[in-house]
Structure formats: structure tokens, C-alpha cells
Design a protein around this motif. Structure first.
Motif, short mmCIF file in Angstrom:
data_model
loop_
_atom_site.label_atom_id
_atom_site.label_comp_id
_atom_site.label_asym_id
_atom_site.label_seq_id
_atom_site.Cartn_x
_atom_site.Cartn_y
_atom_site.Cartn_z
N TYR A 1 9.32 -35.69 -17.33
CA TYR A 1 8.01 -35.62 -16.68
C TYR A 1 8.09 -36.11 -15.23
O TYR A 1 7.40 -35.58 -14.35
CB TYR A 1 6.97 -36.42 -17.46
N SER A 2 8.90 -37.12 -14.98
CA SER A 2 9.03 -37.63 -13.61
C SER A 2 9.74 -36.63 -12.72
O SER A 2 9.35 -36.42 -11.56
CB SER A 2 9.79 -38.96 -13.63
N GLN A 3 10.80 -36.00 -13.24
CA GLN A 3 11.47 -34.96 -12.46
C GLN A 3 10.53 -33.82 -12.12
O GLN A 3 10.54 -33.30 -11.00
CB GLN A 3 12.68 -34.44 -13.23
N GLU A 4 9.72 -33.42 -13.08
CA GLU A 4 8.77 -32.32 -12.83
C GLU A 4 7.71 -32.75 -11.81
O GLU A 4 7.29 -31.94 -10.98
CB GLU A 4 8.11 -31.91 -14.15
N TRP A 5 7.30 -34.01 -11.85
CA TRP A 5 6.31 -34.51 -10.88
C TRP A 5 6.85 -34.40 -9.47
O TRP A 5 6.17 -33.89 -8.57
CB TRP A 5 5.95 -35.95 -11.23
N TYR A 6 8.08 -34.88 -9.25
CA TYR A 6 8.65 -34.84 -7.91
C TYR A 6 9.00 -33.41 -7.49
O TYR A 6 8.96 -33.08 -6.30
CB TYR A 6 9.89 -35.73 -7.83
N ALA A 7 9.32 -32.55 -8.45
CA ALA A 7 9.57 -31.15 -8.11
C ALA A 7 8.30 -30.48 -7.58
O ALA A 7 8.36 -29.67 -6.65
CB ALA A 7 10.09 -30.40 -9.34
#
Length: 516
Positions: free
Chosen positions: A484-490
Motif C-alpha cells: 500500500y505504501s509503494q502504491e501511495w508513492y507511485a
């Protein structure tokens, strides 16, 4: 003076005993059944025979008397216990409307609320645990760790900036747009207070007098569903998306939306069977719960409606202040964990191409900040105890109502439906608050969660199963936070100008490439 039968007339006049004999009655009742002698020193034979006969009759009546006394005493105790339970759980919302037997006469009707969850006055589990010295030591260790987080952040910021930095930018951003959050919450709360109560009141007044009870109930039921779907469902979600509320503010709106929906459903679900089950001849004496009872329920830390809840005799303001301080401490704990452990890790990973090595490192680096506190040896027990308030609602209104409607043969289907509803609601909350669709939690919940629920069941005991539980919880929480954090920053680093429907469904972190 002596009579014809040779017995002293004075003794005959004293058939009930002389004053000395009367005073001697308590002694004989306690087991001393010796008999006094006559004034001339001879045993009063007639008196003795009468008392022997009386004693024999008492012995014959004793078993029947004791049996009757035991029955009455048992009925009294059972009635007292039943009344005390009803006072703790749902004491006479309709005092003269109907009795329990009359409520159960209606074929197919749901069991009254007192047959469900019963609330009793007791300490919370955490309060009981904190009374143990070893648990207090662990609690103190976490406080010390929070202090170290604060000191490390201050020292690093002082070295980098040359000054103490106390800006809390992440908190300010996460809880931003409060001017939108406050009126939105007030709208949801007031509508939940007025609409369900008003609809139920109007339905209850006209139910027994209606010649078409099904149409009458269907009409008000549809109105209630429209309220739940539009007023509490679509409107708060639209506000959260239209105003682009930051994460924490959005969580306040959406979680309160879910909580109020569940509260309103419980209020209707617990009170409708009372009206339906009562005989029509007592419909004039129906008394719906008061507004104050419903208002208290909206703030009570439970999702199961009762007219009354056990309460402490006095308000413990020191206890309230302690819990409020713990909430603030938990908030700052989460803040410093994200600042010191999460954000630097995810920011660097988001600037790299998506690969398996980076994903594995991200997951294992996310295990520590995602640590869960609950201690369990089976996933079945974990799902029941990780959030008791939500579990009670799912058990009574999803699982048990499913079995009541379809039959007890469909327990597996009922469990699957509960898992599906819970996973969908969790994913809905994360999707709206983060602003993207990435069903990681739904997939883990429905696939691995269901499998582990049947494999790691309640019969799994011992230390090894506890180790397996902790390992799987660490790993699962690490996967959730990492992805979820990777998707947020993406979404922050790779915005799309003209996104299509597939762009909203496809994870952006899989194709996001940033050139530094």
C-alpha cells in the motif's frame, strides 16, 4: 385432683405444656426431645404418646415439605437471576407489552435480545492485563521506546538543520481540512440519531393496526435502506473524494460512516422483533426505547444495542484522562514510527523500478512497524478477539442471521459470507481513504485468511502454534504496509493526465519509473 382415666386434671389442663415446658420448646426443636415428668414424679404417658405421634407425623410430612420448599426456592432464585440478566442486557424496553413466552410464540421469530450477548460490569481485558507486573514492564518498555524515538528524531533534525524541529508536518497534513470533516461528521451523527429512530417510531405505532403488515413493514424498510445507502453511504464517500481529504481526516469520515451504519442496523434489528413478536391485544401498551437510550448507544463502545448497559457508580475522570493520554501517546507513536522507519524506506523504494528483490526487502523492513499486539495460537481465535466489538456485530447480524434465514446446515457458507463482508468493508475503507484501488487486504483476507482459519483452528495448542501465528501476522502486516505504501508513492510520483478505467484498476506501482 384425679379424673376418671387416672390422669391428673392439672396436667390435662396443661395439654400444651406448662410455662416451663413452653420455654423448653426451642431446646427440643434443636434436637433435645426429652420429656418432663409430672408433678408427682411419674411420666405423663398420655402427653408422651401425643408427642410421639406428632413427631411421627412431622417425620412423614418432612420430605414433602422440604421438596415443596426446594421447588419454591429454586423458582425464586431462577426468577431473580433471569430478572438480573434482563436488567443488565435489555431491561423492559416494553415493560407491559409482552412476556418472553409470548415473544417466542411467533413461529420463525428471532430470539429476543436477552438470548444474545449479555453485558456485565467488569474490567476491560487490557486493564486486567496491566495489573500484572510483567505486562506493566512491557508497557513501560514501549513508553521508553517512544521516548527514544522522540529523542532520535530531535537529535537527527538538530544535526541536519542545526536547530530543533518541532513542526509535525506529517500530522498536520494527515489531519488537514478539519473544516470539512467537522460538519460532515455532525451531519452523519444527527441524521443517524433522528432518521432511524423516527422511522422505527412511526413503523411501531402503525404495525399492529395495519391491515397489510407486510406492505407497511416493506415501506419503512425501504426508507431505512435508502437512508443507509444514500445518506450514510454515498454522501460521506462523495465528500471524502470530492474534497480530496487527507488520509487521517478521510479515515475519520469513512470509519465513522461504517460505525454509524452498523449502529443504526443494530438498533433496528434488536427492536423490530420485539414489536413483531408481541400479541396484537397488547399493542396499545407498546413503549419504544427513549431517545436518551438510543443517544447513549451511539456513543457506547459497542455495536450491539441494549436499552441499558452496566455502568460504574461514579464517573472516573482520572481513568478518562489516562485513556485520553494513551490515545495521544499511540498517535505520536504511529507518527514517529512512520517518520523514522516507514517513510525513508518507501520513498527510496518508490524511486526504483519494481522488482522482486526490492519487494522482498520492503516487506521484511515493514515487519517491525506493523507488529501486532494480540497473542493467540490460532487464526480462528485471532479473528474473534482482535476486534471484539466488530466480531460481535458480525456474529449476531451476519453469521447468526444467515443461519436463521437459510438453516444451520450452511455454516460454511455463513462463515464465507462473514469473511467476504468483512474483507470488502476493510478494502472499501482503504480504497476511499488512500484514493486508489489495490485489493491487497481483500486478497489476503479471502485467500490466506480463510485457509489459515481452517488449518490453524482452536484445537491447535502449544508454543509452536503461537510462534507460527506471530510469524504469519508479522509477514502479512508487512506485505500490507509495503504494497500500500509503494502504491501511495507511485500515485504521488507518477500521476496520469488522462487515466482510463484500467488505469484505476491496475496497480500503478508495477509500471511507475522515475528517472533521478
Amino acid at each position: 385432683m384425679v379424673g376418671e382415666d387416672g390422669i391428673s386434671v392439672r396436667n390435662r389442663r396443661s395439654a400444651y405444656g406448662t410455662p416451663e415446658e413452653k420455654n423448653d420448646v426451642p431446646r427440643r426443636l434443636e434436637g433435645d426431645w426429652s420429656f418432663p415428668s409430672s408433678s408427682n414424679g411419674r411420666i405423663d404417658v398420655d402427653h408422651t404418646m401425643r408427642r410421639m405421634q406428632l413427631l411421627a407425623e412431622v417425620e412423614k410430612l418432612k420430605p414433602a415439605f422440604m421438596k415443596e420448599f426446594d421447588n419454591h426456592f429454586t423458582e425464586f432464585v431462577n426468577g431473580l437471576v433471569a430478572k438480573s440478566v434482563m436488567l443488565e442486557s435489555s431491561p423492559s424496553a416494553f415493560p407491559t407489552a409482552c412476556t418472553e413466552k409470548e415473544s417466542l410464540k411467533t413461529k420463525g421469530s428471532r430470539a429476543p435480545p436477552e438470548h444474545g450477548k449479555v453485558f456485565i460490569a467488569r474490567k476491560s481485558l487490557l486493564d486486567e492485563l496491566f495489573e500484572v507486573d510483567h505486562i506493566q514492564t512491557i508497557y513501560h518498555m514501549f513508553i521508553a521506546l517512544l521516548i527514544l524515538f522522540i529523542l532520535s528524531t530531535l537529535v537527527v533534525d538538530f544535526i541536519d538543520e542545526g536547530r530543533l524541529v518541532l513542526e509535525f508536518d506529517l500530522l498536520v497534513y494527515s489531519f488537514g481540512k478539519f473544516s470539512v470533516v467537522a460538519p460532515t461528521w455532525l451531519y452523519m451523527f444527527l441524521s443517524t440519531l433522528l432518521v432511524p429512530y423516527g422511522l422505527f417510531l412511526q413503523w411501531a405505532k402503525g404495525y399492529h393496526g395495519s391491515s397489510h403488515k407486510t406492505i407497511h413493514s416493506l415501506f419503512f424498510g425501504v426508507l431505512f435502506m435508502v437512508f443507509q445507502t444514500i445518506c450514510l453511504g454515498l454522501v460521506p464517500m462523495y465528500i471524502a473524494l470530492a474534497y480530496e481529504l487527507p488520509p487521517a481526516s478521510c479515515f475519520i469520515v469513512i470509519l465513522e460512516q461504517v460505525r454509524l451504519v452498523m449502529k443504526a442496523h443494530s438498533y433496528i434489528r434488536e427492536n423490530v422483533p420485539r414489536i413483531v413478536s408481541c400479541p396484537p391485544q397488547k399493542s396499545n401498551s407498546l413503549q419504544v426505547p427513549q431517545v436518551s437510550q438510543y443517544l447513549y448507544f451511539l456513543f457506547a463502545p459497542t455495536l450491539i444495542y441494549r436499552d441499558h448497559y452496566p455502568r460504574t457508580p461514579t464517573r472516573r475522570w482520572s481513568y478518562v484522562a489516562t485513556k485520553f493520554a494513551q490515545i495521544l501517546g499511540s498517535l505520536f507513536y504511529a507518527y514517529y514510527i512512520f517518520v523514522r522507519l516507514c517513510i525513508p524506506t518507501y520513498r527510496s523504494y518508490s524511486r526504483e523500478n519494481f522488482n522482486v528483490r526490492g519487494l522482498v526487502l520492503c516487506i521484511f523492513n515493514s515487519i517491525l512497524p506493523a507488529k501486532d499486539w494480540w497473542n493467540s495460537t490460532s487464526f480462528a481465535n485471532y479473528y474473534r478477539t482482535w476486534n471484539v466489538v466488530v466480531h460481535d456485530w458480525l456474529y449476531y447480524y451476519a453469521y447468526r442471521d444467515f443461519l436463521w434465514f437459510f438453516g444451520k446446515k450452511f455454516k460454511a457458507a455463513a462463515m464465507l459470507s462473514v469473511f467476504t463482508v468483512s474483507a470488502a468493508v476493510h478494502e472499501y475503507v482503504l480504497g476511499v481513504c488512500f484514493g486508489y484501488f489495490y485489493p491487497v487486504l481483500f486478497f489476503l483476507f479471502m485467500c490466506f485468511g480463510m485457509v489459515f482459519n481452517f488449518i490453524l483452528h482452536d484445537r491447535r495448542k502449544g508454543a509452536i502454534w503461537n510462534v507460527i501465528m506471530w510469524t504469519l501476522l508479522f509477514l502479512g502486516q508487512g506485505i500490507i504496509i509495503c504494497l500500500y505504501s509503494q502504491e501511495w508513492y507511485a500515485h504521488q510520483y507518477c500521476p496520469l493526465k488522462n487515466p482510463t478505467f484500467l488505469d484505476y484498476v491496475k496497480p500503478r506501482s508495477w509500471a511507475c519509473q522515475i528517472k533521478i
